[in-house]
Design an enzyme around this catalytic site. Structure first.
Site, mmCIF file in Angstrom:
data_model
loop_
_atom_site.group_PDB
_atom_site.id
_atom_site.type_symbol
_atom_site.label_atom_id
_atom_site.label_comp_id
_atom_site.label_asym_id
_atom_site.label_seq_id
_atom_site.Cartn_x
_atom_site.Cartn_y
_atom_site.Cartn_z
ATOM 1 N N ASN A 131 16.235 -39.010 -94.048
ATOM 2 C CA ASN A 131 15.553 -38.883 -95.337
ATOM 3 C C ASN A 131 16.524 -39.343 -96.423
ATOM 4 O O ASN A 131 17.461 -38.618 -96.765
ATOM 5 C CB ASN A 131 15.137 -37.420 -95.565
ATOM 6 C CG ASN A 131 14.546 -37.218 -96.949
ATOM 7 O OD1 ASN A 131 14.221 -38.182 -97.645
ATOM 8 N ND2 ASN A 131 14.412 -35.967 -97.370
ATOM 9 N N TRP A 132 16.288 -40.537 -96.942
ATOM 10 C CA TRP A 132 17.229 -41.105 -97.922
ATOM 11 C C TRP A 132 16.996 -40.594 -99.339
ATOM 12 O O TRP A 132 17.713 -40.983 -100.260
ATOM 13 C CB TRP A 132 17.136 -42.640 -97.885
ATOM 14 C CG TRP A 132 18.078 -43.230 -96.892
ATOM 15 C CD1 TRP A 132 18.527 -42.638 -95.730
ATOM 16 C CD2 TRP A 132 18.705 -44.509 -96.951
ATOM 17 N NE1 TRP A 132 19.376 -43.480 -95.070
ATOM 18 C CE2 TRP A 132 19.510 -44.644 -95.793
ATOM 19 C CE3 TRP A 132 18.668 -45.568 -97.849
ATOM 20 C CZ2 TRP A 132 20.272 -45.787 -95.527
ATOM 21 C CZ3 TRP A 132 19.421 -46.713 -97.584
ATOM 22 C CH2 TRP A 132 20.215 -46.803 -96.434
ATOM 23 N N LYS A 133 15.980 -39.765 -99.530
ATOM 24 C CA LYS A 133 15.698 -39.231 -100.866
ATOM 25 C C LYS A 133 15.692 -40.374 -101.898
ATOM 26 O O LYS A 133 15.308 -41.478 -101.572
ATOM 27 C CB LYS A 133 16.705 -38.143 -101.232
ATOM 28 C CG LYS A 133 16.824 -37.066 -100.151
ATOM 29 C CD LYS A 133 17.690 -35.930 -100.589
ATOM 30 C CE LYS A 133 17.923 -34.987 -99.424
ATOM 31 N NZ LYS A 133 17.722 -33.609 -99.750
ATOM 32 N N HIS B 228 7.855 -31.558 -98.471
ATOM 33 C CA HIS B 228 9.297 -31.339 -98.641
ATOM 34 C C HIS B 228 9.532 -30.347 -99.786
ATOM 35 O O HIS B 228 8.850 -30.405 -100.811
ATOM 36 C CB HIS B 228 10.002 -32.670 -98.933
ATOM 37 C CG HIS B 228 11.485 -32.565 -98.766
ATOM 38 N ND1 HIS B 228 12.292 -31.964 -99.710
ATOM 39 C CD2 HIS B 228 12.302 -32.939 -97.756
ATOM 40 C CE1 HIS B 228 13.553 -31.996 -99.285
ATOM 41 N NE2 HIS B 228 13.581 -32.583 -98.096
ATOM 42 N N GLU C 213 11.671 -30.206 -102.031
ATOM 43 C CA GLU C 213 11.988 -30.802 -103.339
ATOM 44 C C GLU C 213 10.703 -31.179 -104.081
ATOM 45 O O GLU C 213 10.694 -31.277 -105.307
ATOM 46 C CB GLU C 213 12.928 -32.011 -103.157
ATOM 47 C CG GLU C 213 14.352 -31.547 -102.842
ATOM 48 C CD GLU C 213 15.222 -32.550 -102.105
ATOM 49 O OE1 GLU C 213 14.830 -33.720 -101.976
ATOM 50 O OE2 GLU C 213 16.304 -32.142 -101.636
ATOM 51 N N GLU D 234 12.706 -26.457 -92.547
ATOM 52 C CA GLU D 234 13.818 -26.705 -93.465
ATOM 53 C C GLU D 234 13.967 -25.513 -94.407
ATOM 54 O O GLU D 234 13.297 -25.470 -95.455
ATOM 55 C CB GLU D 234 13.552 -27.965 -94.296
ATOM 56 C CG GLU D 234 13.409 -29.226 -93.491
ATOM 57 C CD GLU D 234 13.858 -30.451 -94.279
ATOM 58 O OE1 GLU D 234 14.755 -31.140 -93.805
ATOM 59 O OE2 GLU D 234 13.325 -30.686 -95.369
ATOM 60 N N GLY E 286 21.081 -29.387 -98.480
ATOM 61 C CA GLY E 286 22.135 -29.885 -99.371
ATOM 62 C C GLY E 286 23.212 -28.870 -99.712
ATOM 63 O O GLY E 286 24.030 -29.115 -100.595
ATOM 64 N N SER F 143 21.308 -29.632 -94.082
ATOM 65 C CA SER F 143 22.764 -29.786 -93.954
ATOM 66 C C SER F 143 23.244 -30.162 -92.554
ATOM 67 O O SER F 143 24.356 -29.801 -92.167
ATOM 68 C CB SER F 143 23.475 -28.505 -94.421
ATOM 69 O OG SER F 143 23.253 -28.306 -95.792
ATOM 70 N N GLY G 7 19.209 -35.367 -94.347
ATOM 71 C CA GLY G 7 19.226 -35.934 -95.693
ATOM 72 C C GLY G 7 20.562 -36.599 -95.968
ATOM 73 O O GLY G 7 20.827 -37.727 -95.545
ATOM 74 N N GLY G 8 21.447 -35.881 -96.656
ATOM 75 C CA GLY G 8 22.730 -36.423 -97.111
ATOM 76 C C GLY G 8 23.464 -37.246 -96.056
ATOM 77 O O GLY G 8 23.849 -38.391 -96.319
HETATM 78 C C1 PEP Z 1 16.337 -32.956 -96.503
HETATM 79 O O1 PEP Z 1 16.347 -33.295 -97.673
HETATM 80 O O2 PEP Z 1 15.304 -33.033 -95.817
HETATM 81 C C2 PEP Z 1 17.600 -32.487 -95.911
HETATM 82 C C3 PEP Z 1 17.579 -31.947 -94.740
HETATM 83 O O3 PEP Z 1 18.721 -32.678 -96.676
HETATM 84 P P1 PEP Z 1 20.245 -32.369 -96.263
HETATM 85 O O4 PEP Z 1 20.447 -32.844 -94.849
HETATM 86 O O5 PEP Z 1 21.052 -33.128 -97.240
HETATM 87 O O6 PEP Z 1 20.430 -30.886 -96.357
#
Ligand code: PEP
Length: 246
Positions: free
Chosen positions: A11-13, A99, A101, A168, A174, A207, A228-229
């Site tokens: 997930n590149w956001k 999601h 966010e 999640e 994050g 994370s 994500g990150g």
């Molecule tokens: C996400 O945004 O779906 C996610 C899992 O982010 P991160 O891995 O950065 O916590």
């Protein structure tokens, strides 16, 4: 160590631009190597890059997804929005819906349900995100929250073969904090128990990185990871997949 078919969703956001395409050569090479083992890679870049990613991945097995879509299946006067049919048209096979966010910005379970139904109509596979906030966790409301998100989010979705669930916890996204293994195992089992017949595959997201994957991969009811990150760094993303299978 696992030897099962696992999903790894990047997930590149709201990150990336056309020059990011160069960083994909490594992942394309990796996807064609034996090291990928039974891993299935899916990239969800921002809308602006879906078409370019889709062309770049045309000779490999990497899937493409959107990070959200509008709830309407028809075209309409919705400035700034993109619907599931439009995603499908530019090469997406998947879409992330629900999601946290986006929930934070006001998406509720009913709206998410509409998006899921229309994404399925557009023949996209849905990565349906659920998870509790820290306050809900502290109040021991996790199971209650997840049950409601599943019940309303999947209301009247009869065929769930194109649904994947991503658990999640909001407090994990994050933050570098991941749930304790035994708690995560229990929660994933709880989610699977909500389905009478066959449960959709359930992923974990929050994370995930090359350091904690060694513990996470031991939780044998997890069917994949939403990342994500760490996924925006191709080396880290590849490391996560490699470590899952070693
Ligand atoms: C996400 O945004 O779906 C996610 C899992 O982010 P991160 O891995 O950065 O916590």
């Amino acid at each position: 160590m696992t030897n099962k078919y696992m999903y790894f969703i990047a997930n590149w956001k709201m990150y990336g631009n056309l020059s990011s395409l160069n960083t994909l050569n490594k992942i394309i090479k990796f996807s064609k190597s034996k090291e990928i083992n039974k891993g299935r890679l899916i990239y969800c870049p921002p809308y602006t890059l879906i078409s370019a990613f889709s062309k770049k991945f045309k000779n490999c097995q990497i899937g493409i997804g959107g990070q959200n879509c509008h709830e309407s299946i028809s075209y309409g006067p919705y400035t700034g929005s993109v619907n599931a049919k439009m995603l499908k048209n530019i090469g997406a096979h998947f879409v992330i819906i629900g999601h946290s966010e986006n929930r934070e910005k006001g998406e509720n379970d009913k709206l998410i349900n509409l998006k899921i139904k229309n994404a399925l109509l557009a023949k996209l596979k849905v990565i349906f995100c659920i998870g509790e906030t820290l306050t809900q966790k502290k109040k021991k409301k996790t199971e209650f929250v997840l049950s409601k998100q599943i019940k309303v989010g999947l209301n009247s979705v009869k065929n769930k073969s194109n649904i994947f669930i991503a658990y999640e916890p909001v407090w994990s996204i994050g933050t570098g904090v991941v749930p304790k293994s035994k708690d995560l195992f229990k929660t994933i089992n709880f989610i699977k128990s909500k389905f009478k017949d066959k449960s959709p595959k359930v992923f974990y997201g929050g994370s995930v990185n090359p350091q904690n994957i060694n513990d996470l991969k031991e939780i044998n009811n997890i069917d994949g990871f939403l990342i994500g990150g760490a996924s925006q760094n191709t080396k880290k993303f590849i490391d996560i997949v490699k470590k899952t299978y070693t």
